[in-house]
Enzyme design. Structure first.
Site, PDB file in Angstrom:
ATOM      1  N   HIS A 278      -2.755  -2.968   8.183  1.00  0.00           N
ATOM      2  CA  HIS A 278      -3.876  -3.233   7.265  1.00  0.00           C
ATOM      3  C   HIS A 278      -4.532  -1.916   6.872  1.00  0.00           C
ATOM      4  CE1 HIS A 278      -7.404  -5.114   5.503  1.00  0.00           C
ATOM      5  NE2 HIS A 278      -8.158  -4.372   6.276  1.00  0.00           N
TER       6      HIS A 278
ATOM      7  N   LYS B 273      -4.919  -9.153  -8.757  1.00  0.00           N
ATOM      8  CA  LYS B 273      -5.669  -8.671  -7.599  1.00  0.00           C
ATOM      9  C   LYS B 273      -6.736  -7.715  -8.113  1.00  0.00           C
ATOM     10  CE  LYS B 273      -5.315  -6.712  -3.030  1.00  0.00           C
ATOM     11  NZ  LYS B 273      -4.485  -6.069  -2.021  1.00  0.00           N
ATOM     12  N   ASP B 274      -7.937  -7.838  -7.589  1.00  0.00           N
ATOM     13  CA  ASP B 274      -9.070  -7.062  -8.079  1.00  0.00           C
ATOM     14  C   ASP B 274      -8.910  -5.560  -7.829  1.00  0.00           C
ATOM     15  OD1 ASP B 274     -11.560  -7.079  -9.408  1.00  0.00           O
ATOM     16  OD2 ASP B 274     -12.567  -6.731  -7.493  1.00  0.00           O
TER      17      ASP B 274
ATOM     18  N   HIS C  61      -8.859  -3.710 -11.301  1.00  0.00           N
ATOM     19  CA  HIS C  61      -8.668  -4.634 -12.416  1.00  0.00           C
ATOM     20  C   HIS C  61      -9.800  -4.447 -13.420  1.00  0.00           C
ATOM     21  CE1 HIS C  61      -8.770  -8.856 -14.151  1.00  0.00           C
ATOM     22  NE2 HIS C  61      -7.606  -8.368 -14.513  1.00  0.00           N
TER      23      HIS C  61
ATOM     24  N   HIS D 262       0.771  -1.243   0.000  1.00  0.00           N
ATOM     25  CA  HIS D 262       0.000   0.000   0.000  1.00  0.00           C
ATOM     26  C   HIS D 262       0.803   1.293   0.000  1.00  0.00           C
ATOM     27  CE1 HIS D 262      -3.608  -2.309   0.505  1.00  0.00           C
ATOM     28  NE2 HIS D 262      -3.113  -2.904   1.577  1.00  0.00           N
TER      29      HIS D 262
END
Length: 147
Positions: free
Chosen positions: A137, A63-64, A106, A36
């Site tokens: 996260h 990865k979406d 994506h 990230h």
């Protein structure tokens, strides 16, 4: 026979007990940065997303969606304390300031390479989960309220 433990031996034994937790936390923070964080503040278009998603190893399978936070990593880490963050929900922290972000989505039917992504850039408040003072996260982003 009485054995006297040296202070150095005690420090060594204590360190052995703390090392696995410290290493695990360090690994989670590094993984957060890998997924990230990008300090670059320029060129956040579709080509950027295609390049960064491949460079960050998120294209096998594709990865979406992934969001990159730009700027200074110390400012991101400061969300985990009161310098740039505040409690938000169940164990999360919300940034006090907005960050430039790029979200890569994506745009293809197949999850197999080559992956193609569409870039969406904005200034957003970010919500993260912290462990031991480090981001681990990225939960979500949202548009900051108008002053």
């Amino acid at each position: 026979m009485v054995m006297v433990l040296s202070p150095l031996f005690l420090v060594f034994m204590l360190d052995l007990g703390l090392t696995p937790q410290t290493l695990a936390q360090d690994d989670r923070y590094r993984e957060f940065l890998r997924k990230h964080y990008d300090p670059s503040s320029k060129g956040h278009d579709d080509r950027y997303c295609n390049t960064m998603m491949a460079r960050k190893h998120m294209t096998k399978p594709c990865k979406d969606t992934n969001t990159f936070v730009h700027g200074n990593s110390d400012n991101i880490r400061a969300i985990c304390d009161d310098r740039n963050g505040e409690p938000y929900g169940d164990g999360l922290r919300r940034s006090r300031s907005a960050f430039q972000i790029t979200t890569c989505r994506h745009i293809g039917g197949s999850p197999k390479s080559p992956c193609r992504y569409r870039a969406f850039s904005a200034n957003r408040i970010i919500v993260i989960r912290c462990e031991d003072g480090f981001p681990v996260h990225l939960e979500k982003t949202f548009i900051p309220p108008k002053p």
